[in-house]
Write a protein that holds these residues in place. Structure first.
Motif, PDB file in Angstrom:
ATOM      1  N   MET A 150      19.850  34.379  34.474  1.00 37.01           N
ATOM      2  CA  MET A 150      21.093  33.972  35.091  1.00 37.01           C
ATOM      3  C   MET A 150      20.779  33.031  36.247  1.00 37.01           C
ATOM      4  N   LYS A 151      21.495  31.961  36.300  1.00 37.00           N
ATOM      5  CA  LYS A 151      21.327  31.013  37.392  1.00 37.00           C
ATOM      6  C   LYS A 151      22.690  30.778  38.021  1.00 37.00           C
ATOM      7  N   LEU A 152      22.768  30.974  39.332  1.00 32.15           N
ATOM      8  CA  LEU A 152      24.028  30.776  40.034  1.00 32.15           C
ATOM      9  C   LEU A 152      24.221  29.307  40.363  1.00 32.15           C
ATOM     10  N   SER A 153      25.457  28.864  40.325  1.00 34.84           N
ATOM     11  CA  SER A 153      25.785  27.488  40.685  1.00 34.84           C
ATOM     12  C   SER A 153      25.843  27.351  42.208  1.00 34.84           C
ATOM     13  N   THR A 154      25.991  26.118  42.655  1.00 34.84           N
ATOM     14  CA  THR A 154      26.150  25.894  44.100  1.00 34.84           C
ATOM     15  C   THR A 154      27.414  26.582  44.602  1.00 34.84           C
ATOM     16  N   LYS A 155      28.417  26.707  43.751  1.00 37.51           N
ATOM     17  CA  LYS A 155      29.650  27.388  44.152  1.00 37.51           C
ATOM     18  C   LYS A 155      29.333  28.815  44.603  1.00 37.51           C
ATOM     19  N   GLY A 156      28.531  29.530  43.826  1.00 36.66           N
ATOM     20  CA  GLY A 156      28.151  30.889  44.189  1.00 36.66           C
ATOM     21  C   GLY A 156      27.253  30.944  45.412  1.00 36.66           C
ATOM     22  N   ARG A 157      26.273  30.071  45.466  1.00 37.11           N
ATOM     23  CA  ARG A 157      25.332  30.071  46.596  1.00 37.11           C
ATOM     24  C   ARG A 157      26.027  29.660  47.893  1.00 37.11           C
ATOM     25  N   TYR A 158      26.775  28.570  47.860  1.00 32.94           N
ATOM     26  CA  TYR A 158      27.471  28.115  49.064  1.00 32.94           C
ATOM     27  C   TYR A 158      28.575  29.081  49.462  1.00 32.94           C
ATOM     28  N   GLY A 159      29.259  29.639  48.464  1.00 35.89           N
ATOM     29  CA  GLY A 159      30.338  30.583  48.752  1.00 35.89           C
ATOM     30  C   GLY A 159      29.832  31.832  49.441  1.00 35.89           C
ATOM     31  N   LEU A 160      28.679  32.319  49.023  1.00 33.63           N
ATOM     32  CA  LEU A 160      28.093  33.484  49.673  1.00 33.63           C
ATOM     33  C   LEU A 160      27.727  33.159  51.116  1.00 33.63           C
ATOM     34  N   ARG A 161      27.130  32.004  51.332  1.00 34.17           N
ATOM     35  CA  ARG A 161      26.817  31.589  52.704  1.00 34.17           C
ATOM     36  C   ARG A 161      28.079  31.461  53.539  1.00 34.17           C
ATOM     37  N   ALA A 162      29.120  30.883  52.966  1.00 35.03           N
ATOM     38  CA  ALA A 162      30.370  30.671  53.703  1.00 35.03           C
ATOM     39  C   ALA A 162      31.029  31.984  54.094  1.00 35.03           C
ATOM     40  N   ILE A 163      31.055  32.949  53.185  1.00 32.09           N
ATOM     41  CA  ILE A 163      31.722  34.213  53.515  1.00 32.09           C
ATOM     42  C   ILE A 163      30.885  35.051  54.480  1.00 32.09           C
ATOM     43  N   ILE A 164      29.569  34.907  54.449  1.00 30.65           N
ATOM     44  CA  ILE A 164      28.727  35.549  55.468  1.00 30.65           C
ATOM     45  C   ILE A 164      29.046  34.937  56.826  1.00 30.65           C
ATOM     46  N   ASP A 165      29.177  33.621  56.876  1.00 28.86           N
ATOM     47  CA  ASP A 165      29.553  32.921  58.103  1.00 28.86           C
ATOM     48  C   ASP A 165      30.900  33.446  58.612  1.00 28.86           C
ATOM     49  N   LEU A 166      31.846  33.577  57.707  1.00 30.60           N
ATOM     50  CA  LEU A 166      33.177  34.070  58.071  1.00 30.60           C
ATOM     51  C   LEU A 166      33.097  35.504  58.599  1.00 30.60           C
ATOM     52  N   ALA A 167      32.287  36.332  57.989  1.00 31.61           N
ATOM     53  CA  ALA A 167      32.110  37.709  58.458  1.00 31.61           C
ATOM     54  C   ALA A 167      31.505  37.733  59.861  1.00 31.61           C
ATOM     55  N   ARG A 168      30.616  36.806  60.125  1.00 34.26           N
ATOM     56  CA  ARG A 168      29.970  36.762  61.441  1.00 34.26           C
ATOM     57  C   ARG A 168      30.870  36.199  62.517  1.00 34.26           C
ATOM     58  N   PHE A 169      31.497  35.069  62.231  1.00 32.16           N
ATOM     59  CA  PHE A 169      32.203  34.339  63.273  1.00 32.16           C
ATOM     60  C   PHE A 169      33.712  34.576  63.278  1.00 32.16           C
ATOM     61  N   LYS A 187      42.116  33.624  46.261  1.00 32.99           N
ATOM     62  CA  LYS A 187      42.741  34.090  45.018  1.00 32.99           C
ATOM     63  C   LYS A 187      42.238  35.492  44.658  1.00 32.99           C
ATOM     64  N   ALA A 188      40.978  35.770  44.932  1.00 27.59           N
ATOM     65  CA  ALA A 188      40.376  37.077  44.659  1.00 27.59           C
ATOM     66  C   ALA A 188      40.700  38.098  45.758  1.00 27.59           C
ATOM     67  N   GLU A 189      41.470  37.682  46.749  1.00 28.96           N
ATOM     68  CA  GLU A 189      41.890  38.530  47.868  1.00 28.96           C
ATOM     69  C   GLU A 189      40.720  39.044  48.704  1.00 28.96           C
ATOM     70  N   ILE A 207      32.076  38.983  45.554  1.00 29.56           N
ATOM     71  CA  ILE A 207      32.052  37.574  45.949  1.00 29.56           C
ATOM     72  C   ILE A 207      31.599  36.697  44.779  1.00 29.56           C
ATOM     73  N   LEU A 208      30.483  37.054  44.179  1.00 28.17           N
ATOM     74  CA  LEU A 208      29.941  36.225  43.095  1.00 28.17           C
ATOM     75  C   LEU A 208      30.853  36.215  41.870  1.00 28.17           C
ATOM     76  N   ARG A 209      31.479  37.339  41.554  1.00 28.84           N
ATOM     77  CA  ARG A 209      32.409  37.355  40.417  1.00 28.84           C
ATOM     78  C   ARG A 209      33.624  36.474  40.695  1.00 28.84           C
ATOM     79  N   ALA A 210      34.081  36.458  41.948  1.00 30.39           N
ATOM     80  CA  ALA A 210      35.214  35.604  42.309  1.00 30.39           C
ATOM     81  C   ALA A 210      34.867  34.131  42.132  1.00 30.39           C
ATOM     82  N   LEU A 211      33.618  33.784  42.395  1.00 33.86           N
ATOM     83  CA  LEU A 211      33.188  32.387  42.353  1.00 33.86           C
ATOM     84  C   LEU A 211      32.586  31.959  41.018  1.00 33.86           C
ATOM     85  N   GLU A 212      31.876  32.864  40.365  1.00 34.08           N
ATOM     86  CA  GLU A 212      31.134  32.521  39.157  1.00 34.08           C
ATOM     87  C   GLU A 212      31.733  33.116  37.879  1.00 34.08           C
ATOM     88  N   GLY A 213      32.575  34.137  38.022  1.00 35.20           N
ATOM     89  CA  GLY A 213      33.063  34.852  36.848  1.00 35.20           C
ATOM     90  C   GLY A 213      32.090  35.949  36.475  1.00 35.20           C
TER      91      GLY A 213
END
Length: 147
Positions: free
Chosen positions: A1-20, A51-53, A79-85
């Motif tokens: 399995m290889k994650l797209s940039t959507k999954g990788r960047y999305g995970l980074r973004a939501i970690i950022d959101l959790a922090r800040f 959309k994934a709430e 998070i990954l299912r919301a972004l990658e399916g």
């Protein structure tokens, strides 16, 4: 399995959101600046998380985005299912009753791999990743090292 940039960047973004985003909503532009992600692409990613709430928007002056749930209630799997399916490494047709389902031994291999992936990402919580991120990267900026 290889994650797209959507999954990788999305995970980074939501970690950022959790922090800040603990005290106030966080803007797309501030996440984009800290993470080195284009605002346009980040808007697409955040729309999927909304959309994934998993996140919600706050309108008005000082608006932006906040987590829709507590960070300890959101798994990496969510998070990954919301972004990658679907996160299955192999979509084995033997599972769906193909013509060789009764004789197929490899379906057990694929099921075990898929179960392992899903179990692993479901056990990892956003709260833990945010804590670890604060420890190893206090300012939260990636400086183009992790794209």
């Amino acid at each position: 399995m290889k994650l797209s940039t959507k999954g990788r960047y999305g995970l980074r973004a939501i970690i950022d959101l959790a922090r800040f985003g603990k005290e106030a909503p966080v803007s797309i532009s501030s996440i984009a600046a800290r993470q080195g992600i284009s605002e346009g692409y980040l808007e697409q990613i955040v729309a999927l998380l909304k959309k994934a709430e998993l996140v919600k928007s706050v309108r008005g002056a000082g608006g932006g985005y906040v987590l829709a749930k507590e960070a300890n209630e959101i798994s990496v799997g969510d998070i990954l299912r919301a972004l990658e399916g679907d996160l299955d490494a192999v979509n084995c047709s033997a599972e769906g009753g193909c013509t060789v389902a009764d004789e197929c031994v490899t379906k057990y291999v694929w099921r075990k791999i898929n179960d392992s992936i899903n179990h692993t990402v479901d056990e990892m919580l956003l709260s833990k990743l945010a804590e670890e991120s604060e420890d190893i990267n206090p300012d939260g900026e990636f400086e183009n090292q992790c794209k």
